[in-house]
Design a protein around this motif. Structure first.
Motif, short mmCIF file in Angstrom:
data_model
loop_
_atom_site.label_atom_id
_atom_site.label_comp_id
_atom_site.label_asym_id
_atom_site.label_seq_id
_atom_site.Cartn_x
_atom_site.Cartn_y
_atom_site.Cartn_z
N VAL A 50 0.84 -1.20 0.00
CA VAL A 50 0.00 0.00 0.00
C VAL A 50 0.88 1.25 0.00
N GLU A 51 1.91 1.25 0.82
CA GLU A 51 2.82 2.40 0.91
C GLU A 51 3.43 2.76 -0.44
N LYS A 52 3.76 1.75 -1.22
CA LYS A 52 4.36 1.98 -2.54
C LYS A 52 3.37 2.60 -3.53
N SER A 53 2.06 2.48 -3.24
CA SER A 53 1.06 2.93 -4.21
C SER A 53 0.34 4.22 -3.81
N VAL A 54 0.67 4.81 -2.67
CA VAL A 54 -0.01 6.04 -2.24
C VAL A 54 0.93 7.24 -2.41
N PRO A 55 0.40 8.44 -2.44
CA PRO A 55 1.24 9.63 -2.55
C PRO A 55 2.27 9.70 -1.41
N GLU A 56 3.36 10.38 -1.67
CA GLU A 56 4.49 10.44 -0.75
C GLU A 56 4.13 11.01 0.62
N ASP A 57 3.15 11.90 0.68
CA ASP A 57 2.81 12.53 1.95
C ASP A 57 1.79 11.72 2.77
N TYR A 58 1.42 10.53 2.33
CA TYR A 58 0.53 9.65 3.09
C TYR A 58 1.35 8.78 4.04
N VAL A 59 0.74 8.40 5.14
CA VAL A 59 1.39 7.51 6.11
C VAL A 59 0.59 6.22 6.17
N VAL A 60 1.26 5.10 6.11
CA VAL A 60 0.62 3.78 6.17
C VAL A 60 1.08 3.09 7.45
N GLY A 61 0.12 2.58 8.21
CA GLY A 61 0.45 1.88 9.44
C GLY A 61 -0.31 0.58 9.54
N THR A 62 0.05 -0.23 10.53
CA THR A 62 -0.60 -1.53 10.70
C THR A 62 -1.12 -1.74 12.11
N ASN A 63 -1.09 -0.73 12.95
CA ASN A 63 -1.41 -0.95 14.36
C ASN A 63 -2.42 0.08 14.88
N GLN A 64 -3.47 0.34 14.10
CA GLN A 64 -4.47 1.32 14.49
C GLN A 64 -5.74 0.64 14.97
N SER A 65 -6.49 1.36 15.78
CA SER A 65 -7.79 0.86 16.21
C SER A 65 -8.88 1.58 15.42
N SER A 66 -10.07 1.01 15.44
CA SER A 66 -11.21 1.59 14.73
C SER A 66 -12.36 1.77 15.70
N ARG A 67 -12.81 3.01 15.86
CA ARG A 67 -13.99 3.27 16.69
C ARG A 67 -15.22 3.08 15.82
N LEU A 68 -16.01 2.08 16.14
CA LEU A 68 -17.20 1.76 15.36
C LEU A 68 -18.44 2.45 15.92
N THR A 69 -18.55 2.48 17.25
CA THR A 69 -19.62 3.18 17.94
C THR A 69 -19.04 3.71 19.25
N THR A 70 -19.86 4.38 20.07
CA THR A 70 -19.33 4.85 21.36
C THR A 70 -19.06 3.72 22.33
N THR A 71 -19.55 2.50 22.03
CA THR A 71 -19.31 1.36 22.91
C THR A 71 -18.56 0.22 22.23
N THR A 72 -18.02 0.48 21.02
CA THR A 72 -17.25 -0.55 20.32
C THR A 72 -16.05 0.08 19.63
N SER A 73 -14.87 -0.40 19.98
CA SER A 73 -13.63 0.02 19.34
C SER A 73 -12.77 -1.22 19.18
N ARG A 74 -12.44 -1.58 17.95
CA ARG A 74 -11.67 -2.80 17.69
C ARG A 74 -10.25 -2.44 17.34
N GLY A 75 -9.33 -3.27 17.76
CA GLY A 75 -7.92 -3.06 17.48
C GLY A 75 -7.16 -2.71 18.74
N PRO A 76 -5.87 -2.72 18.66
CA PRO A 76 -5.03 -2.48 19.83
C PRO A 76 -5.17 -1.06 20.35
N MET A 77 -5.18 -0.91 21.65
CA MET A 77 -5.20 0.41 22.28
C MET A 77 -4.02 0.52 23.21
#
Length: 77
Positions: A50-77
């Motif tokens: 993904v990093e090779k295919s996005v503009p240079e000023d974009y940041v690609v990571g693999t360790n983010q969480s996703s807030r789905l609702t106020t009572t659900t957040s998946r991924g490492p915190m």
């Protein structure tokens, strides 16, 4: 920390001490295991592709969480 009547919220989650991989699922706190070496290798390969295919000023990571609702957040915190 004590949960409200509807369970924990993402605000509660962000107030927890660092050092564990907390997830919030429908108001319940869980501790997630760390990824295996195979999982981490695949995540790195995908991030590199993904990093090779996005503009240079974009940041690609693999360790983010996703807030789905106020009572659900998946991924490492």
């Amino acid at each position: 920390m004590k949960a409200s009547g509807r369970g924990y919220t993402t605000a509660d989650l962000h107030g927890l001490p660092e050092g564990r991989r907390w997830e919030l699922i429908e108001g319940s706190l869980t501790v997630s295991p760390t990824g295996t070496i195979d999982h981490n290798a695949v995540a790195s390969w995908i991030a590199l592709a993904v990093e090779k295919s996005v503009p240079e000023d974009y940041v690609v990571g693999t360790n983010q969480s996703s807030r789905l609702t106020t009572t659900t957040s998946r991924g490492p915190m």
